[in-house]
Design a protein around this motif. Structure first.
Motif, PDB file in Angstrom:
ATOM      1  N   THR A  97      56.739 -11.694  19.814  1.00 27.12           N
ATOM      2  CA  THR A  97      55.456 -11.087  19.497  1.00 27.12           C
ATOM      3  C   THR A  97      54.726 -11.937  18.473  1.00 27.12           C
ATOM      4  O   THR A  97      55.347 -12.612  17.651  1.00 27.12           O
ATOM      5  N   ASP A 128      54.761  -7.152  13.531  1.00 27.63           N
ATOM      6  CA  ASP A 128      54.858  -5.798  12.986  1.00 27.63           C
ATOM      7  C   ASP A 128      56.154  -5.115  13.408  1.00 27.63           C
ATOM      8  O   ASP A 128      56.733  -4.334  12.646  1.00 27.63           O
ATOM      9  N   TYR A 129      56.636  -5.397  14.634  1.00 33.63           N
ATOM     10  CA  TYR A 129      57.869  -4.769  15.103  1.00 33.63           C
ATOM     11  C   TYR A 129      59.051  -5.187  14.229  1.00 33.63           C
ATOM     12  O   TYR A 129      59.815  -4.335  13.753  1.00 33.63           O
ATOM     13  N   CYS A 130      59.209  -6.495  14.021  1.00 29.84           N
ATOM     14  CA  CYS A 130      60.334  -6.985  13.225  1.00 29.84           C
ATOM     15  C   CYS A 130      60.205  -6.547  11.768  1.00 29.84           C
ATOM     16  O   CYS A 130      61.209  -6.228  11.119  1.00 29.84           O
ATOM     17  N   SER A 141      58.778  -3.809  10.647  1.00 28.51           N
ATOM     18  CA  SER A 141      59.112  -2.388  10.584  1.00 28.51           C
ATOM     19  C   SER A 141      60.609  -2.179  10.752  1.00 28.51           C
ATOM     20  O   SER A 141      61.222  -1.368  10.050  1.00 28.51           O
ATOM     21  N   LYS A 142      61.208  -2.897  11.678  1.00 31.16           N
ATOM     22  CA  LYS A 142      62.644  -2.768  11.937  1.00 31.16           C
ATOM     23  C   LYS A 142      63.458  -3.237  10.725  1.00 31.16           C
ATOM     24  O   LYS A 142      64.438  -2.600  10.326  1.00 31.16           O
ATOM     25  N   ARG A 193      63.478  -6.198  24.724  1.00 34.37           N
ATOM     26  CA  ARG A 193      62.120  -6.752  24.605  1.00 34.37           C
ATOM     27  C   ARG A 193      61.913  -7.937  25.547  1.00 34.37           C
ATOM     28  O   ARG A 193      60.873  -8.060  26.188  1.00 34.37           O
TER      29      ARG A 193
END
Length: 335
Positions: free
Chosen positions: A104, A133-135, A137-138, A207
């Motif tokens: 991403t 943003d995914y990583c 947040s994770k 993903r």
């Protein structure tokens, strides 16, 4: 940009007031502390020993980590004189993809070691990485004292020298891929564990699999035309050519690996991506897709989302048994 210069710029506008007990001066005077902290951090990052660093050694005396990060990072860097440093970190990369997942686009700035727990590093450039943003947040504020659980540091570590990402067509599917880590023999055990942990923690199998399905949907017509014109051998050569082109850009890119996996699968090259496989000599006739795979992981029983033929289920079960943390794999009739 040195960590000391970054700290000085981001605290330069901090003021002393009647109510803050000389907070501005205390923060500016902490520049030496931030400089020493950054040197300690860099040494550990270089030696892959960030897991040994203690939060207590990276505090600003007399000021809470939350207050330091709020004033120095939020006000001083993101919204103040240090904004140019923030933008330089976000823009200072070779590609737009997140270095943590290669999936991403970069959209947020992450602190490798959390800014509130390690406030002396809150504006140290070595501790700042642009990620998606995914990583972000994770990852959140998670840290670990276990070396095998530490995510790779994009500024200091890389797994890109060797090919390690692999995939295979899920038996019985029309081209869906299962991605996994195939660690090179030259990797040390801890590094192998770290890559596997990062792969699982950031949900990369899911993903990448989703991306490959989207790619297959867009390329299905092209593959069909290649198969009609040049046959299975021609389609395989075409897929290999696409894989080679993508590998030249990123040896472990999910797209390159997808084309490789499709090229290696006989059913795919005979047209299974259209749901219609051209019969091959000796092909198994147990084609009724009425079996599911179930397995135990983390104390819970899971079940495959799709049904398989008896032959496909027999092929897939050993692959599932080989997955880390998986046990009691069963083949059952769909109800």
């Amino acid at each position: 940009m040195s960590a000391r210069a970054s700290w000085d710029i981001c605290t330069g506008a901090s003021r002393d007031t009647q109510n803050n007990e000389g907070l501005g001066s205390k923060l500016r005077e902490a520049g030496k502390t931030a400089e020493i902290a950054a040197k300690t951090y860099r040494a550990a990052a270089t030696e892959s020993t960030l897991h040994t660093l203690k939060s207590s050694d990276f505090q600003i005396s007399g000021i809470s980590g939350q207050k330091v990060s709020s004033i120095v990072y939020e006000s001083g860097m993101r919204g103040g004189a240090g904004r140019a440093i923030w933008e330089a970190v976000m823009d200072g990369r070779d590609v737009d993809l997140c270095p943590m997942c290669r999936h991403t686009e970069v959209s947020e700035l992450d602190h490798v070691l959390p800014k509130k727990a390690f406030p002396a590093l809150c504006v140290a450039p070595d501790n700042l990485v642009g990620i998606c943003d995914y990583c972000n947040s994770k990852k959140s504020d998670i840290t670990s004292e276990d070396a095998s659980k530490v995510l790779l540091h994009p500024h200091f570590e890389s797994a890109s020298k060797e090919r390690w990402l692999a995939a295979e067509v899920i038996p019985g599917s029309i081209g869906a891929l299962r991605y996994f880590v195939r660690s090179p023999s030259c990797w040390e055990d801890v590094f192998t564990d770290r890559v596997n942990n990062q792969f699982e923690f950031l949900d990369l199998a899911t993903r990448y699999g989703s991306r490959s399905q989207n790619t297959l949907g867009g390329m299905r017509k092209v593959f069909t035309e290649q198969l009609k014109k040049n046959g299975p051998t021609g389609l395989r050569a075409f897929l290999k050519s696409l894989a080679s082109s993508h590998h030249a850009n990123d040896s472990n890119g999910w797209e390159a690996v997808a084309y490789d996996a499709w090229a290696e699968n006989d059913d795919f090259c005979h047209g299974s991506f259209n749901g219609k496989t051209i019969p091959k000599t000796g092909a198994n006739q147990l084609h009724m897709e009425n079996y599911r795979i179930t397995w135990l992981k983390d104390g819970c029983r899971h079940e495959s989302a799709v049904c398989y033929s008896a032959a496909a289920a027999g092929d897939y079960a050993p692959l599932k048994r080989a997955e880390e943390g998986v046990s009691d794999v069963r083949i059952i009739l769909d109800k």
